[in-house]
Every structure is written in structure tokens, then in C-alpha cells.
Design a protein around this motif. Structure first.
Motif, short mmCIF file in Angstrom:
data_model
loop_
_atom_site.label_atom_id
_atom_site.label_comp_id
_atom_site.label_asym_id
_atom_site.label_seq_id
_atom_site.Cartn_x
_atom_site.Cartn_y
_atom_site.Cartn_z
N GLU A 80 -1.35 -11.64 -3.74
CA GLU A 80 -0.60 -11.68 -2.49
C GLU A 80 0.89 -11.77 -2.78
O GLU A 80 1.72 -11.31 -2.02
CB GLU A 80 -1.04 -12.87 -1.63
N THR B 178 0.85 -1.18 0.00
CA THR B 178 0.00 0.00 0.00
C THR B 178 0.89 1.23 0.00
O THR B 178 1.79 1.34 0.81
CB THR B 178 -0.90 0.02 1.25
N LYS C 20 4.82 -13.22 9.92
CA LYS C 20 3.45 -12.76 9.83
C LYS C 20 2.82 -12.62 11.21
O LYS C 20 3.22 -13.28 12.17
CB LYS C 20 2.62 -13.73 8.97
N LYS C 21 1.84 -11.75 11.29
CA LYS C 21 1.19 -11.46 12.57
C LYS C 21 0.43 -12.66 13.14
O LYS C 21 0.17 -12.72 14.34
CB LYS C 21 0.24 -10.27 12.41
N ASN C 22 0.07 -13.61 12.30
CA ASN C 22 -0.65 -14.79 12.78
C ASN C 22 0.27 -15.85 13.38
O ASN C 22 -0.16 -16.94 13.73
CB ASN C 22 -1.50 -15.39 11.66
N TYR D 93 4.76 -8.39 9.30
CA TYR D 93 5.32 -7.30 10.10
C TYR D 93 6.83 -7.15 9.94
O TYR D 93 7.42 -6.15 10.33
CB TYR D 93 4.97 -7.45 11.58
N ASP E 48 2.56 0.13 5.99
CA ASP E 48 1.13 -0.07 6.18
C ASP E 48 0.91 -0.98 7.38
O ASP E 48 1.25 -2.17 7.36
CB ASP E 48 0.53 -0.70 4.91
N ARG E 49 0.33 -0.45 8.45
CA ARG E 49 0.14 -1.23 9.67
C ARG E 49 -0.88 -2.35 9.50
O ARG E 49 -0.97 -3.25 10.34
CB ARG E 49 -0.28 -0.31 10.81
N ASN E 50 -1.65 -2.32 8.43
CA ASN E 50 -2.63 -3.39 8.17
C ASN E 50 -2.03 -4.56 7.41
O ASN E 50 -2.71 -5.56 7.18
CB ASN E 50 -3.82 -2.83 7.39
N ASN E 51 -0.78 -4.43 7.02
CA ASN E 51 -0.12 -5.52 6.30
C ASN E 51 0.00 -6.73 7.23
O ASN E 51 0.44 -6.60 8.36
CB ASN E 51 1.27 -5.06 5.86
N PRO E 52 -0.42 -7.92 6.78
CA PRO E 52 -0.31 -9.12 7.63
C PRO E 52 1.13 -9.52 7.92
O PRO E 52 1.39 -10.30 8.84
CB PRO E 52 -1.04 -10.20 6.82
#
Length: 214
Positions: free
Chosen positions: A110, A15, A174-176, A154, A148-152
Motif C-alpha cells: 500500500e 495501476t 480517501k473515499k472512506n 481520490y 484508476d477510479r478504483n483507487n481508495p
């Protein structure tokens, strides 16, 4: 198709945001690396992908190879082939003998394997971490952080050969909780390619079921 979507995650969707202050040492190394790949007409890389998630006690290994020329690529991994000629994308699944056809829209993907060497130029901050050794070679370790803080994703940790400026391996966090590690086991620069390399020829896949999603 899900497994392939994680591949070469250095090209996750970006983004556009305001430009942040960048680390000049890291930037110089990344520019040299980028110039190396962009100077090639085409290249082929054989790789291994390891997915780990400590909390879920998951560890999976896959291997594959990819041929890239500009925005075009042909990826083979885990019983699948993904072929992109810059306009159309074919995803062939060997077990089902089925191919899905879709329009290639880079902004909706993606991943985009052809962007491995330009990811840092848009939407990421980068910083030099340290010098290290990998496989007996000295490498520069650089970390990329999405603006972009919404990027999965980090963090991406990239290892570039100090001498040849080639990408040796990278990790995507990834954040998950998923952590992907990619290692290049063989690299072939300037491989011969033609129009057939990046197009799906159904005559070579007897009885293939074609699903056109365009």
C-alpha cells in the motif's frame, strides 16, 4: 502494522493506465522536486501524521522518522520499525517484541516510502493549484488525482517549497472519509548509511520472536 500502512501515502499502489493530459507548470515543479531527492544518496525525515475523519469524529496524531536510500528504507513510528533492504521486509512490534519477515514486493505494498518523489510519474494526473505560505515559507500547492477510479485515494495535495523544491507537507484524501496530513518537521539530506541500516539484526533485540512469512 495497520498504522504504518498509512504512512507516506504519496506512494500508494498504482495501476498503469493511459497517459492523460498534464499541467506543464505543475510538471516542471514536480520534476525539480524529484531531481532534488534522487540526487541524494540517502535522506532522513522526521514527520508528524494526523488522521482525521469528520463524520466519525476521529483525530489522531502520530510521529516518526524514516531513512530512505533508493528502494531501501527504515521507518520508526508508534512502537514499530519497518525495515526494507529492497528484497526483504521486517516489521518489528516493540510491545510484542516480535518481528514479521516477508518478501518485499513493491507492487503489493500500500505504501513504498522510497517513491515519495516519483509518485506523479505513473498513474496520476497533476495540476497546479496555487501559491501559499506554510511555516513562513512560500510553497507551491499541487494536486494529484489517480487515473484508476478504483483507487481508495481520490486526491493528494502536495506542498513544495518554492525556493528549495523540498516537500514540506502533503494531504491524502480517501473515499472512506479519512484524511491524512503529513508534515516534515526535520529533514537531513545525504545522511550516512551502510548495509546494517536496512537489515534487521535480531541480536540487538533480546528475546525477539521471529515469524517468517516467506
Amino acid at each position: 502494522m495497520k498504522k504504518y500502512l498509512a504512512l507516506l501515502a504519496l506512494s500508494v499502489s498504482l495501476t498503469s493506465v493511459a497517459t492523460a493530459q498534464q499541467d506543464p507548470k505543475a510538471g516542471k515543479i514536480l520534476d525539480q522536486m524529484s531531481a532534488k531527492y534522487q540526487a541524494m544518496k540517502a535522506f532522513k525525515a522526521t514527520f508528524t501524521q494526523t488522521l482525521e475523519n469528520d463524520a466519525a469524529k476521529v483525530k489522531e496524531n502520530l510521529s516518526g522518522d524514516i531513512t530512505v536510500s533508493g528502494q531501501k528504507f527504515r521507518l520508526k513510528m508508534s512502537g514499530q520499525e519497518v525495515i526494507n533492504n529492497g528484497q526483504t521486509m521486517w516489521t518489528y512490534m516493540k510491545a510484542e517484541n516480535e518481528v514479521n519477515i516477508s518478501d518485499y514486493e513493491p507492487e503489493d505494498q500500500e505504501i513504498s516510502p522510497s517513491q515519495i518523489y516519483t509518485l506523479y510519474k505513473k498513474g496520476y494526473k497533476y495540476a497546479y493549484v496555487q501559491e501559499a505560505k506554510e511555516g513562513g515559507e512560500v510553497v507551491d500547492v499541487i494536486e494529484l488525482s489517480p487515473e484508476d477510479r478504483n483507487n481508495p485515494v481520490y486526491k493528494v495535495r502536495l506542498k513544495v517549497g518554492k525556493t528549495d523544491k523540498a516537500v514540506k507537507s502533503w494531504q491524502m484524501f480517501k473515499k472512506n472519509g479519512n484524511r491524512y496530513t503529513y508534515k516534515i518537521s526535520k529533514f537531513q539530506p545525504n545522511v550516512p548509511v551502510d548495509a546494517t541500516t536496512f537489515n534487521f539484526d535480531k541480536t540487538k533485540y533480546k528475546g525477539v520472536k521471529v515469524i517468517d512469512l516467506r
